[in-house]
Design a protein around this motif. Sequence first.
Motif: not given
Length: 315
Positions: A28-37, A200-210, A287-295
């Motif tokens: 639920l925390l989506r830990p892969h996103t926490l590095t952006a914080a 790069l933080i914006g890139a994470i969101l863009l990869s999610n939206n792709i 596309m999940m691996p690509a999104m993970v690679a972006t993060a």
Amino acid sequence: MGIKAETNPSFPGLKPAPQKGRRIWWNLLRPHTLTAAFVPVFIGTAYALIVYGTIHVPLFLIMLLACILIQAATNMFNEYFDYKRGLDHEGSVGIGGAIVREGVRPNTVLYLAYSFFGAAILLGVYICMNSSWWLAAIGLVCMAVAYLYTGGPLPIAYTPFGELTAGFFMGVVIIGIAFFIQTGAVPREVTLLSIPSSILIGAILLSNNIRDLDGDRESGRKTLAILVGQKHAIMVLAGMFIITYAWTTGLILSGIASPWLLVTFFSIPKAVSAVKGFIGKQHPLEMMPAMVATAKTNTIFGFLFALGLLLQYLM
């Protein structure tokens, strides 16, 4: 907790793996996103160490925790409001799945998000007491944006401005605050240093939206990826990576940072794999691996950026 997983519509026969106990809350925390914080906090604090030669460690740690709490709460709001709008289902990828897959009550997720916000506010009081009360207003604006990213009548995430908003607040603003609470000022150089991380933080969101482009289009969203199309969105993503490394080079050539910042170039292979991972893919799971690679690019770059600043201080 006993909801039956349904087949992923994009990959017939593939069901999300059930989670148990603590894993539900961890996802639920989506830990892969926490590095952006916390990466921006490291960068702002590392530059403060270069400029002033010392840092207030308790302020650094409390700022770090507050940012993580706000990011985690944002993820929970995302989970709650996407569920309420009928966007998430059991086969959705890239979500915590606590509500639609594990049967956690929606209000539980919402109240947990509010409690994280409350804890962050208490930590913010300590930060303000040791720096400036003007930060209280800035912090409240940041929290309002975090809530409105997926909440409210017109969520920011549903517009073309999601990447810009996330990059600005989680990059420029957090790095600026992290530097300010250590030094009491925010010189122009700090803003310039924050640009690569913001991109790069914006890139994470863009990869999610792709990844979510087709589903977002069906739900009426108008994200940047939808407006420009998948092919051009991938090109924009590649351009963001190129600008990030070009800007970093500019920081070195201008004398704002030392050549030690070139260590960030070790993250380039991960950025390349992120872009290549999207090309020719159509299904979200592909596309999940690509999104993970972006993060991971953001994480690796951010830590190397902070390391480069620390090496500049030590040398």
